[in-house]
Motif scaffolding. Structure first.
Motif, short mmCIF file in Angstrom:
data_model
loop_
_atom_site.label_atom_id
_atom_site.label_comp_id
_atom_site.label_asym_id
_atom_site.label_seq_id
_atom_site.Cartn_x
_atom_site.Cartn_y
_atom_site.Cartn_z
N TRP A 109 -39.95 109.93 35.67
CA TRP A 109 -38.96 108.85 35.63
C TRP A 109 -37.56 109.41 35.86
O TRP A 109 -36.78 108.85 36.63
CB TRP A 109 -39.05 108.14 34.28
N ARG A 133 -35.34 108.62 39.22
CA ARG A 133 -34.04 107.99 38.98
C ARG A 133 -32.91 108.85 39.55
O ARG A 133 -31.94 108.33 40.11
CB ARG A 133 -33.84 107.81 37.47
N ALA A 153 -47.22 106.62 36.17
CA ALA A 153 -45.93 106.49 36.85
C ALA A 153 -45.75 105.14 37.52
O ALA A 153 -44.62 104.66 37.65
CB ALA A 153 -45.80 107.61 37.88
N TYR A 199 -41.91 105.51 30.97
CA TYR A 199 -40.46 105.38 30.80
C TYR A 199 -39.88 106.60 30.08
O TYR A 199 -40.34 106.96 29.01
CB TYR A 199 -40.13 104.11 30.02
#
Length: 308
Positions: free
Chosen positions: A146, A150, A136, A141
């Motif tokens: 992720w 986000r 991480a 990705y």
């Protein structure tokens, strides 16, 4: 008859497989720490041996996370396998290799495993290529972690700019008020796994048409597809097998976007059909197999054989 055993070791624990029906015959729900991965792995192997009542296996293979990146000495782990299971052959490799072997065995192809972490790995004619699988902090990705991280950032940003965020409300109902997030993230109170679980919230909202959730999931799928496409090009492959929690629901935003990007590159795709532990078992069961020989020669696996 040769008794083979496959071991699958990840962050959540270790599982042992003796048949290909995807049912573990032994399991320890405690993973190795990053600081003591080698000694923890050896201890977990011993616990599995005890759980199996001291049964002996002539051939054992272990697929483990951190095989090539976390400074473990595979020969020490192989020695522990031989000692604890009475084995005459031990193979230690990475879980990406055992995942690939689980699906493709001796055939060429690319796997994309997008779960809590993310990686793509391909094997071609005397070549191999990996993208991501870096954890991480440096990579992963498009992974569930992720996506979750986000989502925390973008939903808070959306709320501050526009005064409302449906995604923020959904995340708050899952992990608490967003006013506490900075402190909890800074203190490490929200773990990698807790953040990764938020990907399920986005999956649900994405299906319901929430635009921000769709954007994040689509971007995650794009990252995963880019990794898979790179592996396909580098190894001369035209087939990607995909799996992992993020790509587990075939009608999800992430899966559909992932498939669309592969189609644009004229790359075929299919769902992975076996767990990594089944791949470890298949490796343990292989005798004089050219693919396993290649894995050892390429440094993707370590094998120790004890003379009888």
């Amino acid at each position: 008859m040769t008794l083979a055993l496959g071991l699958d070791l990840g962050a959540s624990g270790i599982r042992a497989y003796q048949s290909l029906d995807s049912q573990a015959v032994a399991e320890i729900s405690s993973g190795p720490t990053s600081k003591n991965r080698e000694s923890d792995t050896i201890a977990l192997i011993g616990q599995v041996a005890k759980q199996l009542g001291g049964r002996q296996f002539s051939s054992v293979a272990l697929g483990m996370s951190g095989f090539s990146s976390l400074d473990v000495k595979p020969e020490k782990i192989a020695d522990a396998i031989i000692r604890d299971f009475g084995a005459t052959s031990a193979v230690v490799t990475s879980d990406m290799v055992s995942s690939h072997y689980a699906h493709f065995e001796n055939e060429d192809g690319v796997i994309a495993v997008i779960g809590t972490g993310a990686l793509a790995f391909g094997i071609g004619s005397n070549s191999h290529h990996r993208v991501d699988g870096l954890g991480a902090s440096l990579g992963d990705y498009g992974s569930a972690h992720w996506i979750g991280l986000r989502a925390l950032r973008e939903s808070k940003r959306q709320s501050e700019l526009h005064g409302h965020s449906k995604l923020l409300e959904a995340l708050e109902s899952e992990i608490g008020a967003s006013t506490t997030w900075p402190k909890r993230l800074g203190a490490g109170e929200l773990t990698t796994f807790e953040i990764a679980k938020l990907a399920k919230v986005l999956d649900k909202l994405g299906r319901a048409g929430d635009q921000l959730a769709i954007e994040i999931l689509s971007m995650a799928a794009s990252h995963a597809a880019e990794s898979a496409i790179s592996c396909a090009r580098e190894t001369g492959n035209n087939l990607v097998a995909y799996g992992g929690g993020v790509l587990s629901h075939q009608d999800s935003v992430a899966v559909l976007a992932f498939q669309d990007q592969l189609r644009e590159e004229d790359i075929r795709f299919e769902v992975m059909g076996a767990v990594p532990g089944a791949g470890a078992l298949k490796i343990a069961s292989a005798n004089n197999c050219p693919r396993v020989e290649y894995l050892v020669e390429a440094g993707l696996a370590f094998r120790k054989v004890v003379a009888q």
